[in-house]
Design a protein around this motif. Structure first.
Motif, PDB file in Angstrom:
ATOM      1  N   ALA A   1       0.629  -1.141  -0.012  1.00 19.62           N
ATOM      2  CA  ALA A   1       0.162  -0.077   0.249  1.00 19.62           C
ATOM      3  C   ALA A   1       0.945   1.124   0.006  1.00 19.62           C
ATOM      4  CB  ALA A   1      -0.895  -0.024   1.062  1.00 19.62           C
ATOM      5  N   GLU A   2       1.989   1.281   0.671  1.00 22.13           N
ATOM      6  CA  GLU A   2       2.784   2.380   0.782  1.00 22.13           C
ATOM      7  C   GLU A   2       3.576   2.329  -0.481  1.00 22.13           C
ATOM      8  OE1 GLU A   2       5.650   4.085   4.349  1.00 22.13           O
ATOM      9  OE2 GLU A   2       6.414   2.557   3.116  1.00 22.13           O
ATOM     10  N   ALA A   3       3.913   1.547  -1.073  1.00 24.99           N
ATOM     11  CA  ALA A   3       4.634   1.550  -2.235  1.00 24.99           C
ATOM     12  C   ALA A   3       3.904   2.131  -3.373  1.00 24.99           C
ATOM     13  CB  ALA A   3       5.264   0.155  -2.683  1.00 24.99           C
ATOM     14  N   ALA A   4       2.629   1.544  -3.278  1.00 27.58           N
ATOM     15  CA  ALA A   4       1.421   2.078  -4.405  1.00 27.58           C
ATOM     16  C   ALA A   4       1.368   3.739  -4.415  1.00 27.58           C
ATOM     17  CB  ALA A   4       0.168   1.231  -4.188  1.00 27.58           C
ATOM     18  N   ARG A   5       1.354   3.924  -2.972  1.00 29.88           N
ATOM     19  CA  ARG A   5       1.134   5.564  -2.752  1.00 29.88           C
ATOM     20  C   ARG A   5       2.131   6.401  -3.354  1.00 29.88           C
ATOM     21  NH1 ARG A   5      -1.230   3.554   2.031  1.00 29.88           N
ATOM     22  NH2 ARG A   5       0.744   4.360   3.161  1.00 29.88           N
ATOM     23  N   ALA A   6       3.506   5.827  -2.816  1.00 33.43           N
ATOM     24  CA  ALA A   6       4.545   6.486  -3.225  1.00 33.43           C
ATOM     25  C   ALA A   6       4.884   6.251  -4.711  1.00 33.43           C
ATOM     26  CB  ALA A   6       5.919   6.069  -2.491  1.00 33.43           C
ATOM     27  N   GLY A   7       4.740   5.365  -5.415  1.00 33.24           N
ATOM     28  CA  GLY A   7       4.976   5.055  -6.927  1.00 33.24           C
ATOM     29  C   GLY A   7       6.439   4.877  -7.094  1.00 33.24           C
ATOM     30  N   ASP A   8       7.178   4.735  -6.181  1.00 26.99           N
ATOM     31  CA  ASP A   8       8.749   4.398  -6.509  1.00 26.99           C
ATOM     32  C   ASP A   8       9.021   3.415  -5.196  1.00 26.99           C
ATOM     33  OD1 ASP A   8       8.893   5.868  -3.945  1.00 26.99           O
ATOM     34  OD2 ASP A   8       9.596   7.737  -5.311  1.00 26.99           O
ATOM     35  N   GLY A   9      10.435   3.336  -5.435  1.00 34.51           N
ATOM     36  CA  GLY A   9      11.108   2.299  -4.283  1.00 34.51           C
ATOM     37  C   GLY A   9      10.689   0.732  -4.623  1.00 34.51           C
ATOM     38  N   PHE A  10      10.800   0.119  -3.554  1.00 35.21           N
ATOM     39  CA  PHE A  10      10.858  -1.125  -3.536  1.00 35.21           C
ATOM     40  C   PHE A  10      10.092  -1.767  -2.042  1.00 35.21           C
ATOM     41  CE2 PHE A  10      15.207  -0.476  -4.286  1.00 35.21           C
ATOM     42  CZ  PHE A  10      15.560  -0.291  -3.224  1.00 35.21           C
ATOM     43  N   THR A  11       9.237  -2.936  -1.844  1.00 35.16           N
ATOM     44  CA  THR A  11       8.918  -3.501  -0.961  1.00 35.16           C
ATOM     45  C   THR A  11      10.125  -4.572  -0.553  1.00 35.16           C
ATOM     46  OG1 THR A  11       7.640  -5.377  -1.918  1.00 35.16           O
ATOM     47  CG2 THR A  11       6.602  -3.211  -1.419  1.00 35.16           C
ATOM     48  N   LEU A  12       9.713  -5.057   0.521  1.00 34.56           N
ATOM     49  CA  LEU A  12      10.805  -6.316   1.156  1.00 34.56           C
ATOM     50  C   LEU A  12      10.630  -7.568   0.459  1.00 34.56           C
ATOM     51  CD1 LEU A  12      10.859  -5.756   4.970  1.00 34.56           C
ATOM     52  CD2 LEU A  12      12.822  -5.359   3.570  1.00 34.56           C
ATOM     53  N   GLY A  13       9.212  -7.886  -0.267  1.00 35.45           N
ATOM     54  CA  GLY A  13       8.969  -8.712  -0.966  1.00 35.45           C
ATOM     55  C   GLY A  13       9.813  -8.772  -2.381  1.00 35.45           C
ATOM     56  N   GLN A  14       9.940  -7.337  -2.683  1.00 38.06           N
ATOM     57  CA  GLN A  14      10.520  -7.183  -4.019  1.00 38.06           C
ATOM     58  C   GLN A  14      12.246  -7.502  -3.951  1.00 38.06           C
ATOM     59  OE1 GLN A  14       8.839  -3.525  -4.683  1.00 38.06           O
ATOM     60  NE2 GLN A  14       6.836  -4.454  -5.614  1.00 38.06           N
ATOM     61  N   LEU A  15      12.604  -7.435  -2.725  1.00 32.46           N
ATOM     62  CA  LEU A  15      14.028  -7.656  -2.337  1.00 32.46           C
ATOM     63  C   LEU A  15      14.421  -8.877  -2.149  1.00 32.46           C
ATOM     64  CD1 LEU A  15      14.906  -4.311  -0.204  1.00 32.46           C
ATOM     65  CD2 LEU A  15      15.424  -4.757  -2.463  1.00 32.46           C
ATOM     66  N   PHE A  16      13.635  -9.558  -1.325  1.00 34.64           N
ATOM     67  CA  PHE A  16      14.019 -10.819  -0.862  1.00 34.64           C
ATOM     68  C   PHE A  16      13.098 -12.113  -1.245  1.00 34.64           C
ATOM     69  CE2 PHE A  16      15.458  -7.511   2.225  1.00 34.64           C
ATOM     70  CZ  PHE A  16      16.877  -7.841   2.255  1.00 34.64           C
ATOM     71  N   GLY A  17      11.863 -11.640  -1.945  1.00 32.02           N
ATOM     72  CA  GLY A  17      10.924 -12.486  -2.096  1.00 32.02           C
ATOM     73  C   GLY A  17       9.891 -12.790  -1.215  1.00 32.02           C
ATOM     74  N   GLU A  18       8.904 -13.633  -1.092  1.00 32.51           N
ATOM     75  CA  GLU A  18       7.924 -13.794  -0.225  1.00 32.51           C
ATOM     76  C   GLU A  18       8.447 -14.095   1.205  1.00 32.51           C
ATOM     77  OE1 GLU A  18       3.803 -16.306   0.223  1.00 32.51           O
ATOM     78  OE2 GLU A  18       4.997 -16.486  -1.307  1.00 32.51           O
ATOM     79  N   LEU A  19       7.871 -13.328   2.278  1.00 32.53           N
ATOM     80  CA  LEU A  19       8.585 -13.351   3.450  1.00 32.53           C
ATOM     81  C   LEU A  19       7.151 -13.605   4.570  1.00 32.53           C
ATOM     82  CD1 LEU A  19      10.667 -10.508   3.646  1.00 32.53           C
ATOM     83  CD2 LEU A  19      11.387 -12.775   3.454  1.00 32.53           C
ATOM     84  N   SER A  20       7.637 -14.421   5.409  1.00 34.28           N
ATOM     85  CA  SER A  20       6.461 -14.691   6.543  1.00 34.28           C
ATOM     86  C   SER A  20       6.379 -13.274   7.283  1.00 34.28           C
ATOM     87  CB  SER A  20       6.769 -15.813   7.536  1.00 34.28           C
ATOM     88  OG  SER A  20       8.058 -15.366   7.954  1.00 34.28           O
ATOM     89  N   PRO A  21       5.374 -12.968   7.952  1.00 35.50           N
ATOM     90  CA  PRO A  21       5.092 -11.673   8.595  1.00 35.50           C
ATOM     91  C   PRO A  21       6.055 -11.550   9.928  1.00 35.50           C
ATOM     92  CG  PRO A  21       2.809 -12.821   8.400  1.00 35.50           C
ATOM     93  CD  PRO A  21       3.754 -13.684   7.721  1.00 35.50           C
ATOM     94  N   PRO A  22       6.515 -12.574  10.488  1.00 32.72           N
ATOM     95  CA  PRO A  22       7.657 -12.548  11.584  1.00 32.72           C
ATOM     96  C   PRO A  22       9.093 -12.259  10.893  1.00 32.72           C
ATOM     97  CG  PRO A  22       6.292 -14.386  12.159  1.00 32.72           C
ATOM     98  CD  PRO A  22       5.960 -14.042  10.673  1.00 32.72           C
ATOM     99  N   ARG A  23       9.298 -12.936   9.800  1.00 33.26           N
ATOM    100  CA  ARG A  23      10.387 -12.593   9.148  1.00 33.26           C
ATOM    101  C   ARG A  23      10.575 -11.066   8.606  1.00 33.26           C
ATOM    102  NH1 ARG A  23      13.713 -15.346   4.279  1.00 33.26           N
ATOM    103  NH2 ARG A  23      15.627 -14.442   4.493  1.00 33.26           N
ATOM    104  N   ARG A  24       9.316 -10.621   8.269  1.00 27.07           N
ATOM    105  CA  ARG A  24       9.378  -9.248   7.513  1.00 27.07           C
ATOM    106  C   ARG A  24       9.405  -8.308   8.654  1.00 27.07           C
ATOM    107  NH1 ARG A  24       5.166 -10.126   4.663  1.00 27.07           N
ATOM    108  NH2 ARG A  24       3.511  -9.495   6.029  1.00 27.07           N
ATOM    109  N   LEU A  25       8.820  -8.561   9.653  1.00 26.88           N
ATOM    110  CA  LEU A  25       9.402  -7.493  10.742  1.00 26.88           C
ATOM    111  C   LEU A  25      10.858  -7.542  11.488  1.00 26.88           C
ATOM    112  CD1 LEU A  25       6.232  -8.251  13.040  1.00 26.88           C
ATOM    113  CD2 LEU A  25       6.582  -6.127  11.529  1.00 26.88           C
ATOM    114  N   GLY A  26      11.237  -8.870  11.168  1.00 28.56           N
ATOM    115  CA  GLY A  26      12.749  -8.955  11.535  1.00 28.56           C
ATOM    116  C   GLY A  26      13.788  -8.172  10.571  1.00 28.56           C
TER     117      GLY A  26
END
Length: 451
Positions: free
Chosen positions: A279-304
């Protein structure tokens, strides 16, 4: 198709051009004002072989002094559009359109000196895709002028107050109606939409040499600069496919790949482009999410990961070797990839893209000189052509930019890999095991201006 409509379509396609950190540091000005169009024609005439100062309809010089061309961006003497002859003596067609490709200084990366080159590569890639999309709609670039330092005579920006202050003009294009093969636009839209960075694992299967040869030749086919060969060193493509070459590259990554994480300013700038969620990436229209950097992550790993990558945390963790750990992970991915690709200035003729002789001591030994903007723009266009051809072949890329962002590391890389000249782009290459999500883009209209 009317140029206004064609430009809107082309801008939407070109918005997906590659850029460092997905920062999208480009802008495009469309010359619609009579004065700006006349100035564009004069600048193109002055930049063409045998070109001369533009003249007013009455035959007098339009320059600020007798015999001197008025190349001030936005500067004019009369209000008659498209009535000035070009360098060949003909009157430019009233149907021609003019675009100015620019670097948006408000969006550029600045933490490292090498980012200046990366920004120009991004703009060149954007311009190449834009030119291809316009050609596919019947508007082909038939005039090009690179706008280096001093090209505007130190005058106000193109289009006066309409030209954004943060935009630095890089390249001027004249586009004229031309036949377009059916199906080109749909094919280009599909390829550009499928192109994105894939940081996941690649299948170990070798890439056919014929495919690699076609990819290498694709880097020489430019829609952006075909109308005006750019002086300077040509762009060479070097594929690293042998086990010793790939092992050497992996060793360089393991040794130097943590530099980005350990460099405070560089990592702070990188981290600023990591978005909290889709949602934040869509609003900004730039940058990348952790998923785009590391692939699919579980919620705990994403927080870590979010906590570990924060600049304050990274400053502490690097004392425990976390930056070296991340470098070893990237090195392992490089080692398991079937190939890598480097785009370089071909230094075989003693040129490194700076317009000055190279040091004959060895490949890549250019004394720290920075290539000129025109040569880097051409390399950006070549990069776009290569990446699109790779996408059509079912291949994906993952840039390993850290090896080129520091002079000492880049020099070591060029020497160890025996590259043909100064390297501008280095990437893993292969067939993806899993799909990675594409990144979000800003609205194309934000990078377009009428001037």
């Amino acid at each position: 198709m009317a140029f206004h409509d064609a430009l809107q379509v082309a801008a939407a396609i070109a918005a997906r051009a590659p850029s460092s950190h997905n920062c999208q540091p480009w802008g495009v000005g469309w010359a619609t004002d009579a004065a700006t169009r006349r100035t564009a024609a004069a600048l193109l005439a002055a930049g063409e072989p045998g070109g001369r100062a533009a003249e007013s309809p009455d035959g007098s010089s339009a320059g600020t002094a007798a015999g001197a061309p008025d190349v001030r961006l936005g500067g004019t003497r009369d209000g008659t559009p498209d009535r000035t002859p070009d360098g060949s003596g003909r009157v430019p067609s009233r149907r021609s359109e003019y675009l100015v490709l620019a670097l948006d200084r408000a969006r550029e990366l600045t933490a490292l000196r090498a980012h200046a080159t990366e920004m120009l590569l991004s703009c060149g890639s954007h311009g190449e895709i834009l030119a291809r999309a316009l050609a596919a709609q019947g508007w082909r670039a038939d005039g090009v002028r690179l706008l280096g330092p001093g090209a505007t005579g130190g005058a106000p920006p193109f289009g006066g107050d309409r030209w954004p202050r943060a935009w630095e003009p890089l390249c001027l294009l004249r586009l004229s109606p031309a036949p377009a093969p059916p199906g080109d636009l749909a094919a280009l839209r599909e390829t550009v939409g499928a192109r994105h960075t894939n940081r996941g694992p690649y299948r170990p299967e070798a890439i056919d040499p014929g495919v690699l040869a076609r990819l290498a030749s694709s880097a020489t086919e430019s829609a952006l600069l075909r109308a005006h060969p750019v002086p300077g060193a040509p762009v060479a493509v070097r594929h690293l496919v042998g086990a010793p070459e790939r092992a050497a590259l992996a060793e360089l990554v393991a040794r130097h790949g943590g530099r980005d994480f350990a460099h405070r300013a560089a990592w702070r700038e990188t981290h600023a482009y990591i978005r909290r969620d889709e949602a934040e990436a869509a609003r900004a229209g730039d940058g990348f999410t952790l998923g785009q950097l590391f692939g699919e992550l579980s919620p705990p790993r994403r927080l870590g990961m979010r906590a570990a990558l924060a600049p304050a945390t990274m400053r502490l963790l690097r004392h425990a070797g976390y930056d070296r750990f991340l470098a070893r992970q990237l090195a392992a991915a490089v080692r398991r990839s079937p190939a890598a690709v480097a785009l370089c200035f071909d230094g075989s003729d003693g040129s490194d893209g700076s317009g000055r002789p190279g040091d004959p001591a060895g490949p890549g030994d250019f004394g720290g000189r920075t290539p000129d903007a025109g040569s880097v723009l051409r390399a950006g266009a070549a990069l776009a052509g290569y990446w699109l051809a790779a996408t059509r072949a079912g291949l994906v890329l993952h840039p390993v930019s850290v090896l080129l962002q520091h002079e000492d590391v880049r020099d070591a890389c060029e020497r160890r890999l025996v590259l043909p000249g100064r390297a501008l782009f280095l990437s893993r290459l292969g067939y993806a095991v899993t799909a990675f999500p594409s990144s979000h883009r800003r609205s194309p209209s934000l990078a377009l201006r009428r001037v």
